[in-house]
Design an enzyme around this catalytic site. Sequence first.
Site, short mmCIF file in Angstrom:
data_model
loop_
_atom_site.label_atom_id
_atom_site.label_comp_id
_atom_site.label_asym_id
_atom_site.label_seq_id
_atom_site.Cartn_x
_atom_site.Cartn_y
_atom_site.Cartn_z
CB CYS A 341 0.09 11.37 3.85
SG CYS A 341 -0.32 10.51 2.36
NE ARG A 370 -4.48 2.82 -0.81
CZ ARG A 370 -3.79 3.61 -1.62
NH1 ARG A 370 -3.99 3.53 -2.91
NH2 ARG A 370 -2.91 4.46 -1.14
CG ASP A 390 4.18 6.88 0.99
OD1 ASP A 390 4.37 7.82 0.20
OD2 ASP A 390 3.13 6.69 1.60
ZN LIG Z 1 1.41 10.86 0.90
#
Ligand SMILES: [Zn+2]
Length: 655
Positions: A341, A370, A390
């Site tokens: 994002c 992660r 995504d």
């Molecule tokens: Zn996102």
Amino acid sequence: MSEVTITLPDGSSRSVPAGTTVADLATSISPGLAKAALAGKVDNRLVDLSYPLNADASVQIITSKNATDALPLYRHSTAHLLAAAVTNMFPGVQCGIGPPTDEGFFYDFVVPRPFVPEDLEAIEQRMREMADQDLIFERQMWDRDEAKRFFGARGEPLKVQLIDEKTEGQTHVSCYTIKDKETFVDFCVGPHVPSTGKLKAFKLLSTSNAYWKGDARNQPMQRVYGTAFLSEKELQDHLRRLEEAKKRDHRKIGRDQRLFMFHGWAPGATFWLPKGTVLYNTLANYMRSVILPAGYEEVKAPIVFNKGLWETSGHWDHYRQNMFLVESADGEQMGLKAMNCPGHMLIFGSEVRSYKDLPIRYHEQTPLHRNEASGVLSGLTRVRQFSQDDGHCFVMESQIGSEVELALRLVQRVYSDFGMKPELKLSTRPAEYLGTIEQWNHAESELKKALDAVGEPYTINEGDGAFYGPKIDFDVTDAIGRKWQCATIQLDYQIPERFDLKYIGADNAEHRPVVIHRAIFGSFERFIALLIEHFAGAWPLWLAPVQAVVMPISDRHRDYAAGVRDRLAAAGLRVELDDRQEKIGYKIREAQLQKIPYMLVTGDREAAEGAVSVRSRSAGDMGSRALDAFISDALEEIRRKDQSGPAPVAEQKPA
Ligand SMILES: [Zn+2]
Ligand SMILES: [Zn+2]
């Protein structure tokens, strides 16, 4: 003697002497109910059957028909039975805790040596003997200091610690015996079933290493896993599912089909082997073929960002411990991206945007990292490095409904191509939220309208939305009934604020766009794990890493077979040639084990006729086909994305 008024679930009420137990109440209602009773629910709190009714209350008698309450009670009671058997068989053992779980129960023990499989059999046998004896679970309120002395003297410091932590300020603590305290006693608030005779449908499954309170710095323990159900049939169904799940385990099939591997020097990061890479790329390209025509643009943002970006996005404060941090040559603090994002926000913000440009939709498949503890990593489902399909859509408030509808239709389309039917959950405004109530009401009603427009049934998770916006999640149930969370569509009013994103409206003024995060597969890694287990490695033709294998019967058919392989490859099929000096039956068995969709046998007759003898994984021997006809049928099967290949051939009746 004073009376109390008991209200029953059907709304009727009756007076009973104060101190009447739940069991007595059940008996007074009907002998059948008394026999079936496992526990009571008094003013919505689960209690033992021996619980005395000393005040007016509403009371429900819990039987195996009330699975939501009865199942955890039953499993927890079985965990006690396990602990009782273990303490009787292994003197000096220390008991930890034994909670019910979604799938059964476990109990942790400190034992001098790890359990072996024979131990489990013997323990389960002892449990059955103790169940047959129908021993009473009795609740006793012990003086707190006396309880601590008792467990301390018995060499159970962990129980003393639990009593210290859980009952501060109490004078008495709740303990349960099975039969008597010599046979078994545990510190526990309960409730339990009334006696061990109620416990029948259980099975011990496995052992593993554990630590006191799950912390590797604490006392090492041995955990025994078991499962229990309210009926023998449910138990057997569950055990069959577990067997099936073992066969389908993506880690096993991934090894057998040489799709991927892991190495200790890159924990939680997948090595995609050649066949796995074919599968991965097939899915990546498929996803592009679905979303690029729907108006998405693919981008590739950096993988390492300055910490300034993570401060702006808020991840530095709330998510830093899950990120891999690195330092640049100039001593700048950098972090590997854990989500796409923020990068997409920078791209959107890099130009002046007009309302005429919206919606803008970015899509990215680059790797994310992660920083998960190595102990929780498992196969493709818990990894440190993964890629999502995504997407981020930048829209005006007025476009939320149509954009969500588009995303929903894409999810529908994709899952139907895999023969799966997701369940939808709409999660609404939580207690703590950002933005205005008008924004939330508008967004939620737009999401509902979109859901209705695509005609998908959904459930509402009231108050379960993220603090920055409502969302729609999709659960997929695989071939053996397990649920996987995959796709998600999330509205976000917060991230455009943080990045100060704007567009110029029709009124020539600046406005904030709304961001929609959405993923359809979720992560590629997790989705591939789901697919492997769903198909049990028997890939539909369009996904199969190897779609066909050509097998010459003997050496003199090798050239023809190689020509067949070349023709198939030129048509775009993924094909191998098995020209080893092995018997044809052996080659077929091996290809069948690898679950290759088509085996093409070539001998004298096939070479003479320009044909192949076709054997399908699903339908068996399909006889001889002209090579061109086989190729065009296979291409058509790929185009249709058939789930299962051709139907089995009907038995030929003798003429
Ligand atoms: Zn996102
Ligand atoms: Zn208990």
